[in-house]
Design an enzyme around this catalytic site. Structure first.
Site, PDB file in Angstrom:
ATOM      1  N   GLY A 188      54.839  22.014  50.231  1.00  0.00           N
ATOM      2  CA  GLY A 188      54.021  22.351  49.070  1.00  0.00           C
ATOM      3  C   GLY A 188      52.814  23.181  49.474  1.00  0.00           C
ATOM      4  N   ALA A 189      52.787  24.447  49.024  1.00  0.00           N
ATOM      5  CA  ALA A 189      51.629  25.315  49.312  1.00  0.00           C
ATOM      6  C   ALA A 189      50.739  25.393  48.092  1.00  0.00           C
ATOM      7  CB  ALA A 189      52.097  26.705  49.750  1.00  0.00           C
ATOM      8  N   GLY A 190      50.458  24.213  47.487  1.00  0.00           N
ATOM      9  CA  GLY A 190      49.504  24.143  46.383  1.00  0.00           C
ATOM     10  C   GLY A 190      48.104  23.939  46.957  1.00  0.00           C
ATOM     11  N   GLU A 211      57.218  26.131  50.698  1.00  0.00           N
ATOM     12  CA  GLU A 211      56.916  26.126  49.269  1.00  0.00           C
ATOM     13  C   GLU A 211      58.162  26.557  48.495  1.00  0.00           C
ATOM     14  OE1 GLU A 211      54.451  25.337  46.906  1.00  0.00           O
ATOM     15  OE2 GLU A 211      56.126  26.008  45.669  1.00  0.00           O
ATOM     16  N   ARG A 279      50.683  15.284  42.344  1.00  0.00           N
ATOM     17  CA  ARG A 279      50.265  13.908  42.101  1.00  0.00           C
ATOM     18  C   ARG A 279      50.754  13.458  40.730  1.00  0.00           C
ATOM     19  NH1 ARG A 279      46.565  12.052  45.496  1.00  0.00           N
ATOM     20  NH2 ARG A 279      45.646  10.653  43.961  1.00  0.00           N
ATOM     21  N   HIS A 451      18.130  39.529  45.490  1.00  0.00           N
ATOM     22  CA  HIS A 451      18.708  40.350  46.552  1.00  0.00           C
ATOM     23  C   HIS A 451      18.118  39.940  47.890  1.00  0.00           C
ATOM     24  CE1 HIS A 451      20.352  43.821  48.621  1.00  0.00           C
ATOM     25  NE2 HIS A 451      19.172  43.982  49.178  1.00  0.00           N
TER      26      HIS A 451
HETATM   27  P1  FAD Z   1      40.950   8.449  40.876  1.00  0.00           P
HETATM   28  O1  FAD Z   1      39.947   9.171  41.700  1.00  0.00           O
HETATM   29  O2  FAD Z   1      42.351   8.412  41.369  1.00  0.00           O
HETATM   30  O3  FAD Z   1      40.383   6.975  40.680  1.00  0.00           O
HETATM   31  C1  FAD Z   1      41.084   5.998  40.009  1.00  0.00           C
HETATM   32  C2  FAD Z   1      40.631   4.639  40.530  1.00  0.00           C
HETATM   33  O4  FAD Z   1      41.180   3.645  39.689  1.00  0.00           O
HETATM   34  C3  FAD Z   1      41.131   4.330  41.927  1.00  0.00           C
HETATM   35  O5  FAD Z   1      40.098   3.781  42.697  1.00  0.00           O
HETATM   36  C4  FAD Z   1      42.234   3.295  41.707  1.00  0.00           C
HETATM   37  O6  FAD Z   1      42.376   2.387  42.794  1.00  0.00           O
HETATM   38  C5  FAD Z   1      41.691   2.587  40.473  1.00  0.00           C
HETATM   39  N1  FAD Z   1      42.720   1.920  39.674  1.00  0.00           N
HETATM   40  C6  FAD Z   1      43.910   2.408  39.236  1.00  0.00           C
HETATM   41  N2  FAD Z   1      44.545   1.515  38.475  1.00  0.00           N
HETATM   42  C7  FAD Z   1      43.742   0.424  38.421  1.00  0.00           C
HETATM   43  C8  FAD Z   1      43.844  -0.837  37.804  1.00  0.00           C
HETATM   44  N3  FAD Z   1      44.876  -1.145  37.032  1.00  0.00           N
HETATM   45  N4  FAD Z   1      42.832  -1.719  37.982  1.00  0.00           N
HETATM   46  C9  FAD Z   1      41.756  -1.420  38.742  1.00  0.00           C
HETATM   47  N5  FAD Z   1      41.606  -0.250  39.342  1.00  0.00           N
HETATM   48  C10 FAD Z   1      42.587   0.672  39.193  1.00  0.00           C
HETATM   49  N6  FAD Z   1      39.462  17.445  42.824  1.00  0.00           N
HETATM   50  C11 FAD Z   1      38.418  18.276  42.701  1.00  0.00           C
HETATM   51  O7  FAD Z   1      37.907  18.456  41.591  1.00  0.00           O
HETATM   52  N7  FAD Z   1      37.897  18.929  43.788  1.00  0.00           N
HETATM   53  C12 FAD Z   1      38.420  18.789  45.024  1.00  0.00           C
HETATM   54  O8  FAD Z   1      37.930  19.393  45.982  1.00  0.00           O
HETATM   55  C13 FAD Z   1      39.522  17.926  45.186  1.00  0.00           C
HETATM   56  N8  FAD Z   1      40.064  17.740  46.404  1.00  0.00           N
HETATM   57  C14 FAD Z   1      41.089  16.852  46.546  1.00  0.00           C
HETATM   58  C15 FAD Z   1      41.626  16.677  47.812  1.00  0.00           C
HETATM   59  C16 FAD Z   1      42.658  15.786  48.012  1.00  0.00           C
HETATM   60  C17 FAD Z   1      43.233  15.590  49.382  1.00  0.00           C
HETATM   61  C18 FAD Z   1      43.162  15.044  46.894  1.00  0.00           C
HETATM   62  C19 FAD Z   1      44.258  14.037  47.077  1.00  0.00           C
HETATM   63  C20 FAD Z   1      42.643  15.223  45.623  1.00  0.00           C
HETATM   64  C21 FAD Z   1      41.600  16.139  45.437  1.00  0.00           C
HETATM   65  N9  FAD Z   1      41.057  16.371  44.178  1.00  0.00           N
HETATM   66  C22 FAD Z   1      40.018  17.250  44.041  1.00  0.00           C
HETATM   67  C23 FAD Z   1      41.541  15.686  42.975  1.00  0.00           C
HETATM   68  C24 FAD Z   1      40.608  14.522  42.625  1.00  0.00           C
HETATM   69  O9  FAD Z   1      40.577  13.628  43.705  1.00  0.00           O
HETATM   70  C25 FAD Z   1      41.091  13.843  41.366  1.00  0.00           C
HETATM   71  O10 FAD Z   1      41.204  14.770  40.323  1.00  0.00           O
HETATM   72  C26 FAD Z   1      40.102  12.747  40.959  1.00  0.00           C
HETATM   73  O11 FAD Z   1      39.955  11.795  41.972  1.00  0.00           O
HETATM   74  C27 FAD Z   1      40.562  12.063  39.672  1.00  0.00           C
HETATM   75  O12 FAD Z   1      39.622  11.134  39.293  1.00  0.00           O
HETATM   76  P2  FAD Z   1      40.011   9.827  38.470  1.00  0.00           P
HETATM   77  O13 FAD Z   1      38.746   9.048  38.342  1.00  0.00           O
HETATM   78  O14 FAD Z   1      40.758  10.210  37.266  1.00  0.00           O
HETATM   79  O15 FAD Z   1      41.036   9.036  39.398  1.00  0.00           O
HETATM   80  P1  AMP Z   2      50.252  21.216  43.541  1.00  0.00           P
HETATM   81  O1  AMP Z   2      50.988  20.901  42.265  1.00  0.00           O
HETATM   82  O2  AMP Z   2      49.178  22.281  43.414  1.00  0.00           O
HETATM   83  O3  AMP Z   2      49.746  20.007  44.232  1.00  0.00           O
HETATM   84  O4  AMP Z   2      51.335  21.867  44.522  1.00  0.00           O
HETATM   85  C1  AMP Z   2      52.520  21.236  44.906  1.00  0.00           C
HETATM   86  C2  AMP Z   2      53.504  22.311  45.334  1.00  0.00           C
HETATM   87  O5  AMP Z   2      54.630  21.698  45.971  1.00  0.00           O
HETATM   88  C3  AMP Z   2      54.047  23.146  44.169  1.00  0.00           C
HETATM   89  O6  AMP Z   2      53.729  24.506  44.396  1.00  0.00           O
HETATM   90  C4  AMP Z   2      55.557  22.903  44.221  1.00  0.00           C
HETATM   91  O7  AMP Z   2      56.302  24.055  43.921  1.00  0.00           O
HETATM   92  C5  AMP Z   2      55.792  22.481  45.671  1.00  0.00           C
HETATM   93  N1  AMP Z   2      57.017  21.685  45.888  1.00  0.00           N
HETATM   94  C6  AMP Z   2      57.467  20.647  45.135  1.00  0.00           C
HETATM   95  N2  AMP Z   2      58.644  20.155  45.631  1.00  0.00           N
HETATM   96  C7  AMP Z   2      58.941  20.891  46.744  1.00  0.00           C
HETATM   97  C8  AMP Z   2      60.016  20.885  47.711  1.00  0.00           C
HETATM   98  N3  AMP Z   2      61.034  20.014  47.656  1.00  0.00           N
HETATM   99  N4  AMP Z   2      59.991  21.803  48.718  1.00  0.00           N
HETATM  100  C9  AMP Z   2      58.974  22.684  48.817  1.00  0.00           C
HETATM  101  N5  AMP Z   2      57.953  22.741  47.934  1.00  0.00           N
HETATM  102  C10 AMP Z   2      57.914  21.863  46.907  1.00  0.00           C
END
Ligand code: FAD
Ligand code: AMP
Length: 475
Positions: A188-190, A211, A279, A451
């Protein structure tokens, strides 16, 4: 009754904890439940973003970028280093410290807003009741006037390449490597795949990114995507488009990855494999029968524009509902809902949610891409300013990329701003504000920019849209 609240928030990620704090600021009695478990079994607030997403990834991106600069740029600055040694343990320790401080900060904020933070699982029952299962197994039923579901999302798994927590890992696993893998595969190159691939590439790994799609960053303005692909490939990221992974197995400590591309069935051996294919909403165990809350066909909690689920006084925000999975989108939804619960008017402008990819150069945008504007048929103009022509970018030795403004020809309204270049994620804030106030390119053109700053690139791009740029020839 002590177990009765005005608002119960389930989930303390960037959508849930701001909702709880804002509700507390309104003088409401609030509890926020969160079940997050760290790798050592301890609990912390902050959700994915703080514990395993935005924050730790940015910490490692920052450290690894410094390594890259030490290797590639210091000599140009006239700084000679005899060796550059990576102490990964210290890098990881720094990252862990940042995560810990941030999470503890939420507890302080909860205290300040009189929010009761409750570690443990929350399950919505009918009648706006919430069952709280504490980490010690104790179950309590809480009553609320309003419930905000903010349960977030979890990494999607690929059934043909199952996580083993050691060699085949998700994005969290990829932030925790104790050694730099010699060969790293990323499926995945997302956005997430690119950020994680960049970290380990800069620290010395050979990185192959597979990807499935033929196009690179299809949601991004394609002029930026093309520029990004060129720079990322130059950095050594082996990005293979049109390569669909069909399976992965661990054999003798090596991951054998099978994939199909235009040439047919292929294979690849790597030491670690990161599955970063997207996700999905986290709703397992969240909803008892009869709550009236519905999921859509992709498993997201169904909500209207104001984040109402349709069940009386039950709201849902963040990654568990439709829209981009971004921390700041969830935060704004959380704040909107808390304000609405307090009887105030509030809304989220879904048209001005910025997106940032923290690669080098950074990629950031707000509004429509040129492809989207073109598809509407509305006449438009574009202005592009390359960072190569920015004095500040040259002084920073960061001249890659450009700023691009897209505006309507008829009324000059800014329709989209796209930046690839140094600190693009910071620069985009000006464009978000401009679009929030329905600014025209003329508004940007007549706004004074200090600037020499990188922000002048946006000023010049706005001027370029009318072919009146000063620091580049107008064509
Ligand atoms: P979450 O952060 O997932 O929090 C949900 C919380 O609810 C968790 O602690 C979970 O344990 C808890 N929970 C779930 N179900 C229950 C339950 N039934 N009872 C009690 N607790 C529960 N977004 C950006 O905007 N900028 C970035 O730079 C960015 N970088 C990212 C990098 C990575 C590697 C990843 C994986 C994600 C990144 N994201 C980024 C996405 C961002 O993390 C999410 O969009 C954000 O965390 C969503 O927030 P949320 O509060 O909806 O959910
Ligand atoms: P994102 O939705 O930005 O997190 O990116 C995830 C990426 O994974 C998307 O660009 C998808 O096309 C890619 N992807 C999903 N399934 C596969 C797979 N089986 N092999 C390679 N790439 C994948």
């Amino acid at each position: 009754m002590s177990d009765s609240y005005d608002v119960i928030v389930i989930g303390a990620g960037p959508a849930g904890y701001p909702a709880a704090i804002r509700a507390g600021q309104h003088g409401l009695k609030v509890a926020c439940l969160d079940e997050w478990k760290n790798l050592d079994g301890s609990h912390s607030f902050g959700g994915t973003c703080l514990n395993a997403g935005c924050i730790p990834s940015k910490a490692l991106l920052e450290s690894s970028e410094l390594v890259h600069r030490a290797h590639a740029e210091f000599a140009t600055h006239g700084i000679r280093l005899t060796t550059v040694e990576v102490d990964l343990a210290q890098m990881q320790k720094r990252k862990a410290g940042i995560v810990k401080t941030s999470s503890q900060g939420i507890q302080v904020l909860f205290k300040g807003a009189k929010v009761t933070g409750l570690p443990g699982h929350g399950r919505l029952l009918p009648g706006r009741q919430v069952e709280h299962s504490a980490p010690d197994g104790t179950k309590t039923v809480l009553q609320a006037k309003h419930v905000v579901l903010a349960s977030g999302s979890t990494p999607m798994a690929l059934s043909s390449a199952p996580f083993d927590g050691e060699r085949i890992v998700d994005s969290w696993g990829a932030l925790e490597f104790a050694a730099v893998p010699k060969r790293l595969g990323v499926i995945g190159a997302g956005v997430i795949g690119l950020e994680l691939g960049s970290v380990w590439r800069r620290l010395g790994a050979e990185v192959v990114m597979l990807e499935a799609l033929e196009s690179f960053l299809p949601m991004t303005d394609q002029q930026l995507a093309k520029e990004a692909l060129r720079h990322l490939k130059k950095q050594g990221l082996d990005i293979r488009l049109g390569a669909k992974v069909t399976g992965a197995v661990v054999k003798g400590g090596v991951v054998e990855v099978s994939f199909a591309d235009a040439k047919g069935a292929q294979s690849l051996s790597v030491d670690k494999l990161v599955v970063a294919i997207g996700r999905r909403p986290q709703t397992a165990g969240l909803l008892a029968d009869g709550t009236g809350v519905a999921l859509d066909e992709r498993g997201f909690i169904r909500v209207d524009n104001d984040c109402r689920t349709g069940a009386e006084n039950i709201w849902a925000v963040g990654d568990c509902v439709r829209g981009p999975m971004l921390a700041h989108k969830g935060k704004e939804e959380g704040l909107m809902v808390a304000d609405r619960i307090a009887g105030q008017h509030a809304e989220v402008n879904y048209k001005t949610i910025p997106a940032v990819i923290y690669t080098a150069p950074e990629i950031a945008w707000v509004g429509q891409t040129e492809e989207q504007v073109k598809a509407t048929g509305r006449p438009y103009k574009t202005g592009v300013f390359p960072f190569l022509a920015s004095g500040r970018a040259r002084a920073m030795e960061s001249t890659q990329g450009f700023a691009k403004v897209i505006a309507a020809t008829d009324d000059d309204e800014i329709l989209g701003v796209h930046i690839i270049g140094p600190l693009a994620g910071e620069l985009i804030a000006e464009a978000v504000l401009a679009m929030e106030y329905s600014a025209s390119t003329e508004d940007l053109q007549r706004t004074i920019h200090a600037h020499p700053t990188l922000s002048e690139a946006l000023h010049e791009a706005a001027l370029a849209a009318d072919r009146i740029a000063i620091d580049i020839p107008n064509r």
